[in-house]
Design a protein around this motif. Structure first.
Motif, mmCIF file in Angstrom:
data_model
loop_
_atom_site.group_PDB
_atom_site.id
_atom_site.type_symbol
_atom_site.label_atom_id
_atom_site.label_comp_id
_atom_site.label_asym_id
_atom_site.label_seq_id
_atom_site.Cartn_x
_atom_site.Cartn_y
_atom_site.Cartn_z
ATOM 1 N N ALA A 30 47.724 49.816 26.041
ATOM 2 C CA ALA A 30 46.673 49.096 26.664
ATOM 3 C C ALA A 30 47.248 47.640 26.859
ATOM 4 C CB ALA A 30 45.443 49.012 25.641
ATOM 5 N N THR A 31 46.521 46.978 27.790
ATOM 6 C CA THR A 31 46.622 45.460 28.030
ATOM 7 C C THR A 31 45.808 44.695 27.151
ATOM 8 O OG1 THR A 31 47.371 46.355 30.110
ATOM 9 C CG2 THR A 31 47.183 43.719 29.813
ATOM 10 N N PHE A 32 46.689 43.850 26.452
ATOM 11 C CA PHE A 32 45.928 42.856 25.544
ATOM 12 C C PHE A 32 46.043 41.495 26.303
ATOM 13 C CE2 PHE A 32 45.828 39.830 22.018
ATOM 14 C CZ PHE A 32 44.932 40.108 21.379
ATOM 15 N N ALA A 33 44.912 40.851 26.096
ATOM 16 C CA ALA A 33 44.835 39.296 26.645
ATOM 17 C C ALA A 33 45.360 39.265 28.201
ATOM 18 C CB ALA A 33 45.798 38.513 25.870
ATOM 19 N N GLY A 34 45.161 40.514 28.880
ATOM 20 C CA GLY A 34 45.242 40.424 30.444
ATOM 21 C C GLY A 34 46.823 40.790 30.886
ATOM 22 N N ASP A 35 47.984 40.464 29.986
ATOM 23 C CA ASP A 35 49.079 40.838 30.455
ATOM 24 C C ASP A 35 50.138 41.314 29.353
ATOM 25 O OD1 ASP A 35 49.431 38.433 28.900
ATOM 26 O OD2 ASP A 35 50.582 37.374 30.424
ATOM 27 N N LYS A 36 49.775 41.287 27.907
ATOM 28 C CA LYS A 36 50.374 41.668 26.937
ATOM 29 C C LYS A 36 50.330 43.236 26.716
ATOM 30 C CE LYS A 36 53.472 40.119 23.955
ATOM 31 N NZ LYS A 36 54.627 39.925 24.258
ATOM 32 N N LEU A 37 51.427 44.218 26.787
ATOM 33 C CA LEU A 37 51.378 45.695 26.835
ATOM 34 C C LEU A 37 51.348 45.873 25.202
ATOM 35 C CD1 LEU A 37 51.525 48.522 27.961
ATOM 36 C CD2 LEU A 37 53.910 48.489 27.815
ATOM 37 N N ILE A 64 54.531 43.179 17.281
ATOM 38 C CA ILE A 64 53.767 42.044 16.487
ATOM 39 C C ILE A 64 52.334 42.825 16.500
ATOM 40 C CG2 ILE A 64 52.660 39.984 16.500
ATOM 41 C CD1 ILE A 64 55.018 39.033 18.215
ATOM 42 N N PRO A 65 51.650 42.885 14.947
ATOM 43 C CA PRO A 65 50.410 43.402 15.006
ATOM 44 C C PRO A 65 49.339 42.766 15.895
ATOM 45 C CG PRO A 65 51.314 43.307 13.015
ATOM 46 C CD PRO A 65 52.289 42.310 13.991
ATOM 47 N N VAL A 66 48.521 43.426 16.389
ATOM 48 C CA VAL A 66 47.504 42.878 17.137
ATOM 49 C C VAL A 66 46.223 42.894 16.665
ATOM 50 C CG1 VAL A 66 46.488 42.603 19.613
ATOM 51 C CG2 VAL A 66 48.824 42.930 19.424
ATOM 52 N N THR A 67 45.987 44.320 16.593
ATOM 53 C CA THR A 67 44.673 44.686 15.918
ATOM 54 C C THR A 67 45.059 45.719 14.825
ATOM 55 O OG1 THR A 67 44.211 46.663 17.374
ATOM 56 C CG2 THR A 67 43.222 44.262 17.909
#
Length: 134
Positions: A30-37, A64-67
């Motif tokens: 998915a894309t996180f914050a618009g531009d981070k894969l 890096i953990p995101v969720t």
């Protein structure tokens, strides 16, 4: 208070080079914050007190953990409690200057590096932990 400082080198080849456990299944991207894969992973998490499924999203480039999301139950003695837990991280940036956050006490600044041999290496100890594997 005793001022004891020990530095130990991690033996070559002992660094864990993955950020998700080997039994994790890839669930997509998915894309996180618009531009981070980010990559989505899921795996069963079973410890002495937890039993359930853990899902995580990590950045594709740096892991890096995101969720994170856990659902299952916690067992304490004869009590079993259903759990749903979710967490997320945002506004993360790389550390330019780690000395700003990780400052050794002055008495450790010139400590010699020791190489010790143990029965369990770092990699094995981390893999045996009964908590999240990274």
């Amino acid at each position: 208070m005793a001022k004891l400082c020990t530095k130990t080198a991690i033996p070559a080849g002992e660094m864990i080079n993955r950020c998700v456990p080997e039994n994790a299944t890839f669930d997509g991207q998915a894309t996180f914050a618009g531009d981070k894969l980010v990559y989505l992973w899921a795996f069963p998490l079973q410890t002495a007190t937890l039993n359930g499924m853990y899902t995580s999203s990590v950045t594709a480039d740096d892991c890096i953990p995101v969720t994170s999301f856990f659902y299952g139950n916690q067992i304490q003695g004869s009590t079993k409690t259903d759990i749903v837990e979710s967490s997320g991280y945002y506004n993360f940036k790389g550390l330019d200057d780690v000395s700003k956050y990780f400052v050794l006490p002055s008495y450790c600044q010139h400590q010699n590096l020791s190489v010790t041999k143990t029965t369990d290496n770092v990699k094995t100890l981390l893999e045996k932990r009964s908590v999240l594997p990274w």
